[in-house]
Design a protein around this motif. Structure first.
Motif, PDB file in Angstrom:
ATOM      1  N   HIS A 109       0.267 -19.101   2.375  1.00 21.57           N
ATOM      2  CA  HIS A 109       0.064 -17.744   1.866  1.00 21.57           C
ATOM      3  C   HIS A 109       0.500 -17.678   0.407  1.00 21.57           C
ATOM      4  CE1 HIS A 109      -0.597 -13.471   2.190  1.00 21.57           C
ATOM      5  NE2 HIS A 109       0.625 -13.216   1.740  1.00 21.57           N
ATOM      6  N   GLU A 158       7.940  -9.605  -0.597  1.00 21.72           N
ATOM      7  CA  GLU A 158       6.950  -9.663   0.481  1.00 21.72           C
ATOM      8  C   GLU A 158       7.391 -10.632   1.572  1.00 21.72           C
ATOM      9  OE1 GLU A 158       2.353 -11.107   1.272  1.00 21.72           O
ATOM     10  OE2 GLU A 158       3.004 -10.729  -0.790  1.00 21.72           O
ATOM     11  N   VAL A 191       7.920  -9.774   5.529  1.00 17.03           N
ATOM     12  CA  VAL A 191       7.168 -10.527   6.540  1.00 17.03           C
ATOM     13  C   VAL A 191       8.120 -11.130   7.566  1.00 17.03           C
ATOM     14  CG1 VAL A 191       5.807 -12.628   6.900  1.00 17.03           C
ATOM     15  CG2 VAL A 191       5.130 -11.007   5.125  1.00 17.03           C
ATOM     16  N   ARG A 195       9.690  -8.489   9.887  1.00 11.90           N
ATOM     17  CA  ARG A 195       8.764  -8.123  10.967  1.00 11.90           C
ATOM     18  C   ARG A 195       8.770  -9.185  12.060  1.00 11.90           C
ATOM     19  NH1 ARG A 195       5.003  -6.201   6.796  1.00 11.90           N
ATOM     20  NH2 ARG A 195       3.953  -8.210   6.834  1.00 11.90           N
ATOM     21  N   LEU A 242       3.952 -14.553  12.464  1.00 12.54           N
ATOM     22  CA  LEU A 242       3.765 -14.133  11.082  1.00 12.54           C
ATOM     23  C   LEU A 242       2.508 -13.281  10.973  1.00 12.54           C
ATOM     24  CD1 LEU A 242       4.591 -17.471   9.245  1.00 12.54           C
ATOM     25  CD2 LEU A 242       5.990 -15.397   9.255  1.00 12.54           C
ATOM     26  N   PHE A 245       0.416 -10.975   8.255  1.00 14.42           N
ATOM     27  CA  PHE A 245       0.233 -10.511   6.883  1.00 14.42           C
ATOM     28  C   PHE A 245      -0.736  -9.337   6.892  1.00 14.42           C
ATOM     29  CE2 PHE A 245       0.852 -15.183   6.596  1.00 14.42           C
ATOM     30  CZ  PHE A 245       2.088 -15.181   5.976  1.00 14.42           C
ATOM     31  N   GLU A 303      -2.207  -8.308   1.713  1.00 14.86           N
ATOM     32  CA  GLU A 303      -1.573  -9.596   1.446  1.00 14.86           C
ATOM     33  C   GLU A 303      -2.556 -10.740   1.639  1.00 14.86           C
ATOM     34  OE1 GLU A 303       1.503  -9.244   4.254  1.00 14.86           O
ATOM     35  OE2 GLU A 303       2.772  -7.993   2.989  1.00 14.86           O
TER      36      GLU A 303
END
Length: 450
Positions: free
Chosen positions: A357, A365, A369, A372, A387, A389, A393
Motif C-alpha cells: 500500500h 494513515e 489502519v 482498526r 487490513l 483500506f 486510500e
C-alpha cells in the motif's frame, strides 16, 4: 477510554445541528443524547454520567445573553466537575470560547465544524481522561518517540541532533501525516528551552481577522467583545518555543505582519501602542512544496529566510523502507494495550500487504489502519484480511503502475509488487513475467522484506 464505551450529550437549540451531530457520532460512541433546551441540562446530567458534553455558546433564551454558554458551563462544572465539556461557537464569539477554557472547558470548536476535527477533538479528550486514571500510554503524549531506522530517517535524526540545542529557526517540510509536529516537539524537548513553554498554533486555520489577535494579543476595548486583556501566542511562548503549523497557508498580508515581529523581536497587542519584547525559538511547518514557497506571488522570500535557517524534510512513509515493520509493531502493541487485548503476532502476509500500500496518508494513515485491525480481529494473529483500506486510500495505493520514485531499488520493488499483485502472489508466474528465475525473485523478496 474506548470510543464505543463513551457517552456524549449534545446541547444546542438548532435542531439541524443536533441531527447532524447525532448522525456523525452515533456510529462511533456507545450513546449520543441530544437536547434542545439548555434548561434540561441539570436533570440530564443528574440521570446520566456523560463522558463528554458538547455545549453551544449561544441560545435563544434570556439567560446572560451572549454568555449563555459560560453560564451553563459553570452549572455543569459545579454539578459534575469530572465531565469534559467542548464548547461550540461562531468566530464572532471566540473570546467567549477562550474565556470558557479558563472556566474549565476542555476545548472549543468553531461552527461550521469539520467532522474530522470534531472526532479528533473528542478522541483526544477521551485519551487524556484515560491516561489520568491508568498507566495506559497516550497517543498524544509529548514523550511519544520517533521510530525509524531507515537511511532517510537517520538523516533526519542527524539534523535533529545538530539543530535542537541551538536557537536556529527551523522549517519542517513534509506531506500530511508524516509527523512534522513530532519533529517540532523533539526539537523543543532536546533544546536549552525544554523547561519553557512549547506553544503550537495552526496558523493555516486562522482567518485574517483572528490572525493578529491570536498571535499578538489585544488590550481590553481594542474591538467589540474585547472585555479583558489577552496575551497572544508569541507572548505566551516567551522564553520557549513557538510552533507555527501550516505556515504556507497564510496570506501575504499576514506574512508582512509576521515578518515585522520576527525582525523587531517584539509584538504590539491590538489596541496598544506599547511594544512587548519577545524571546522565542521559532519552528514552522508546511506540507507545501518548497518550489511553491519560492513563488513570491504566494510567499515572501524575506520571510522564508527568516523562518528557514535550517530546514528538515520528513520523508513520506513510502520512502522509509523497513520502518513500516517497526512502526507496525509499535502501533499494534500500543493499541493492544489500549483496548485491553493480548499481544498480537503477524501472519506472514500481513506486513507484505501493508508494504504493497502506498499510504498517501503516511504514518497517520498506518496508525488508523492498524487501530482498526486491532479492534476488529478476534484472534491473536493479525492476518492480511484484517487490513482494510478505504476506497480513498486504495485509489492511491502503490499497486498503481505509476512509479513515484526514481530510485532503482524503489523501481524494482514496485515492479515486483505490481507483478505479484497481478498474478495473485504466484511466484512462478511472476518470476517468468519479470524475466528472472524463481530463486532470484525469492532473493529480492527477502531483500525488500516482501
Amino acid at each position: 477510554m474506548v470510543l464505543k464505551n463513551a457517552t456524549i450529550l449534545v446541547i444546542d437549540d438548532d435542531v439541524d445541528v443536533l441531527t447532524a451531530l447525532r448522525l456523525l457520532l452515533k456510529p462511533l460512541f456507545k450513546e449520543v443524547v441530544t437536547e434542545k433546551n439548555p434548561s434540561n441540562i441539570t436533570s440530564q446530567i443528574e440521570r446520566t454520567n456523560y463522558d463528554i458534553i458538547i455545549l453551544d455558546m449561544n441560545f435563544n433564551g434570556l439567560v446572560n445573553t451572549g454568555n449563555e454558554g459560560i453560564f451553563w458551563l459553570n452549572k455543569i462544572r459545579k454539578q459534575k466537575p469530572e465531565t469534559s465539556v467542548i464548547l461550540m461557537t461562531a468566530y464572532a464569539d471566540i473570546d467567549l470560547a477562550i474565556r470558557g477554557l479558563k472556566e474549565g472547558a476542555s476545548d472549543f470548536l468553531m461552527k461550521p465544524w469539520k467532522n474530522e476535527k470534531m472526532i479528533e477533538t473528542i478522541s483526544t479528550i477521551l485519551e487524556s481522561k484515560k491516561s489520568n486514571t491508568s498507566k495506559t500510554k497516550s497517543l498524544n503524549s509529548n514523550s511519544v518517540e520517533i521510530i525509524g531506522e531507515s537511511e532517510v530517517m537517520n538523516d533526519v535524526f542527524v539534523k535533529l541532533k545538530k539543530v535542537a540545542p541551538t536557537d536556529a529557526n527551523v522549517l519542517v517540510l513534509g506531506e500530511n501525516g508524516t509527523g512534522k509536529d513530532l519533529i517540532a516537539r523533539a526539537l523543543h524537548d532536546n533544546s536549552n528551552r525544554r523547561d519553557k513553554p512549547f506553544v503550537k498554533v495552526d496558523v493555516g486555520a486562522l482567518t485574517a481577522s483572528l490572525f493578529e489577535s491570536e498571535l499578538f494579543g489585544y488590550k481590553k476595548g481594542a474591538f467589540t467583545d474585547a472585555r479583558e486583556d489577552r496575551k497572544g501566542r508569541f507572548e505566551a511562548a516567551n522564553g520557549g518555543t513557538l510552533f507555527l503549523d501550516e505556515i504556507g497557508n497564510i496570506g501575504l498580508g499576514q506574512q508582512v505582519r509576521l515578518l515585522t515581529v520576527l525582525q523587531n523581536r517584539q509584538v504590539t497587542p491590538l489596541g496598544s501602542n506599547e511594544a512587548i519584547p519577545i524571546d522565542i525559538r521559532l519552528i514552522c511547518a508546511t506540507n507545501i512544496d518548497p518550489k511553491t514557497l519560492a513563488d513570491e506571488k504566494k510567499f515572501r522570500k524575506d520571510l522564508i529566510y527568516r523562518i528557514n535557517t535550517v530546514d528538515i524534510t520528513v520523508p513520506p512513509l513510502r520512502e522509509r523502507g523497513t520502518d513500516i515493520t517497526e512502526l507496525s509493531r509499535h502501533f499494534v502493541a500500543l493499541y493492544a494495550e489500549k483496548y485491553n487485548k493480548n499481544p498480537f503476532t503477524f501472519d506472514s502476509g500481513f506486513i507484505s500487504k501493508l508494504k504493497k500500500h502506498d499510504f498517501p496518508g503516511n504514518v497517520r494513515e498506518l496508525q488508523y489502519v492498524l487501530e482498526r485491525a486491532v479492534i476488529m480481529t478476534d484472534g491473536s494473529v493479525l492476518k492480511p484480511d484484517d487490513l482494510v483500506f478505504s476506497s480513498i486510500e486504495r485509489s492511491t495505493s502503490s499497486t498503481s503502475l505509476e512509479t513515484k520514485s526514481l530510485n532503482l531499488d524503489d523501481i524494482e520493488k514496485n515492479a515486483i509488487l505490481t507483478v505479484l499483485e497481478k498474478n495473485k502472489g504466484n511466484v512462478s508466474k511472476s518470476a517468468k513475467e519479470l524475466g528472472i528465475t524463481r530463486a532470484a525473485l525469492y532473493r529480492r523478496l527477502e531483500k525488500y522484506e516482501l
